[in-house]
Design an enzyme around this catalytic site. Structure first.
Site, PDB file in Angstrom:
ATOM      1  CD  GLU A   1      -3.023  -0.916   0.139  1.00 28.26           C
ATOM      2  OE1 GLU A   1      -3.368   0.240  -0.193  1.00 28.26           O
ATOM      3  OE2 GLU A   1      -3.489  -1.942  -0.388  1.00 28.26           O
TER       4      GLU A   1
ATOM      5  CD  GLU B   1      -5.133   9.349  -2.303  1.00 23.59           C
ATOM      6  OE1 GLU B   1      -5.187   8.824  -3.429  1.00 23.59           O
ATOM      7  OE2 GLU B   1      -6.119   9.490  -1.564  1.00 23.59           O
TER       8      GLU B   1
ATOM      9  CG  ASN C   1     -13.058   3.700   5.875  1.00 23.71           C
ATOM     10  OD1 ASN C   1     -13.764   2.898   6.473  1.00 23.71           O
ATOM     11  ND2 ASN C   1     -12.733   3.549   4.594  1.00 23.71           N
TER      12      ASN C   1
END
Length: 359
Positions: free
Chosen positions: A215, A224, A259
């Site tokens: 990841e 990211e 989340n």
């Protein structure tokens, strides 16, 4: 003539003629003494015995941390009493402590103390309807009867991956992803890499770190690359930190406002209003990764933690993390990259990778 006199007469007659006398004995049958109580931290080899739940158990082969009655490694030797030996009770590993076994779905009030199936004791820090003690420190905390509440995070040496092995796994990692941050995060989910045999514990640690490696490009990326995506779903609580504030962060690349809300609630940290904590606080960042690993099924059918400790295999952890995109032929190259990392890490830890590696 009374029965007693008849027996006496026949006995005397038998002695007189030289016959052997068979005298019925009073019943002395009783449960066997209990062996020393089973301890989740002890190592047992084939033939060694321990007591658990008022039964004696014999180890068929080497074992550690595998609960008698729940693992095939143990052979039931039958019920045992309490006249000597161990208690045979439900508190293996707790020494002189004696707490009831945790029961899923049973209501617990703050202050209740239970023993979990891994042999450790936990105290309820908030009322809850029987939540798993290893899920969150919001509802449960590790407890030691000899020293009161035991909420101190495990030390680095207590983790199945040493710092030297961690460095070997991630030679080019970002300095943000510290080993101390990881070990500090372990207290949030004490069942992680402590459940099952020593081999299973190392396999779970390797599986988590392999997925994390994939990841984050080997723990290189904290966030990211493209942060322009809108990860603000229409939820009642909205996106107080801003529409574009819930991009992927941390070892599991936590994304989406819902989340951040769920992870924050579980960890007792307001991540909905402060999502940047996942990229500035190493311990919180690692905790979000463990939160997903231990509590979320994602597109799969089980949590990654359950996949590893219950023998479903590494492939099921991939399915739970990104299975809707990668599994069933969706992106075999990405799946293989995860598998390669897992096999490398299990090799470093000196354990087999096991079966069911792909999804």
């Amino acid at each position: 003539m009374s029965r007693q006199r008849i027996i006496a007469f026949l006995t005397a007659l038998a002695v007189a003629v030289g016959l052997a006398v068979l005298v019925p004995l009073a019943s002395t049958a009783s449960a066997a003494d209990c062996a020393a109580a089973w301890s989740s931290s002890s190592v047992y080899t084939g033939g060694q015995t321990a007591s658990y739940n008022a039964h004696n158990w014999s180890a068929k082969w080497w074992t550690q941390g595998e609960t008698p009655g729940a693992a095939d490694v143990w052979a039931d030797q039958g019920a045992c009493g309490s006249s000597s030996g161990g208690t045979g009770g439900t508190t293996g590993g707790s020494g002189s402590c004696s707490y009831p076994a945790w029961v899923a779905g049973q209501n617990y009030v703050t202050g209740a103390i239970v023993q979990y199936s891994n042999g450790s004791d936990y105290i309820a820090t908030h009322d809850n309807p029987g939540y798993d003690p290893t899920i969150s420190t919001w509802y449960w905390s590790p407890y030691s009867c000899t020293g009161g509440g035991g909420t101190t995070p495990p030390s680095g040496s207590g983790f199945v991956v040493s710092e030297a092995q961690f460095d070997q796994m991630f030679p080019n990692r970002n300095s943000f992803y510290t080993y101390s941050g990881l070990t500090a995060a372990l207290s949030a989910y004490p069942g992680f890499a402590t459940t099952g045999s020593a081999t299973v514990q190392k396999q779970e640690a390797a599986a988590f770190l392999a997925n994390v490696s994939h990841e984050t490009g080997g723990l290189v990326y904290v966030t990211e690359i493209d942060k322009s995506g809108n990860y603000c779903a229409s939820e009642p609580y909205g996106c107080p930190a801003g529409t574009y504030s819930y991009y992927g962060r941390g070892p599991i690349q936590l994304s989406w406002n819902f989340n951040y809300k769920a992870a924050g609630d579980a960890l007792g940290v307001d991540l909905l209003d402060n999502p940047s904590l996942v990229e500035t606080d190493a311990a919180i960042s690692w905790k979000t990764g463990l939160w997903y690993w231990d509590t979320q099924t994602g597109p799969g059918t089980m949590t990654p933690h359950n996949a590893m400790v219950n023998g479903a295999g590494f492939g099921e952890t991939i399915r739970s993390i990104n299975g809707s995109i990668e599994c069933n032929g969706g992106n075999p190259a990405e799946v293989q990259d995860r598998v390669n990392a897992y096999e490398n890490f299990t090799s470093i830890l000196g354990v087999p990778a096991g079966s069911n590696l792909s999804c």
